[in-house]
Design a protein around this motif. Structure first.
Motif: not given
Length: 53
Positions: A10-15, A1-8
């Motif tokens: 969202v993570i960058l936006l939260v950071v 299970m990897g990180l796809d584009g939208p998940a990355v």
């Protein structure tokens, strides 16, 4: 299970929201130094093991 584009994204936006734009370069610099020190330490451990054999 990897990180796809939208998940990355969202993570960058939260950071970005948590730390702000000015702190991110400092965080990345610190992270880079930590990774470099870890690599140097693990390489040093391998070198020590080779010398002892």
């Amino acid at each position: 299970m990897g990180l796809d584009g939208p998940a990355v994204f969202v993570i960058l936006l939260v950071v970005l929201l948590l730390f702000g734009g000015k702190k991110i370069p400092e965080l990345m610099k610190g992270l880079g130094k930590g990774v470099k020190e870890f690599k140097d330490a693990s390489n040093g451990t391998e070198d020590d093991e080779k010398r002892n054999v």
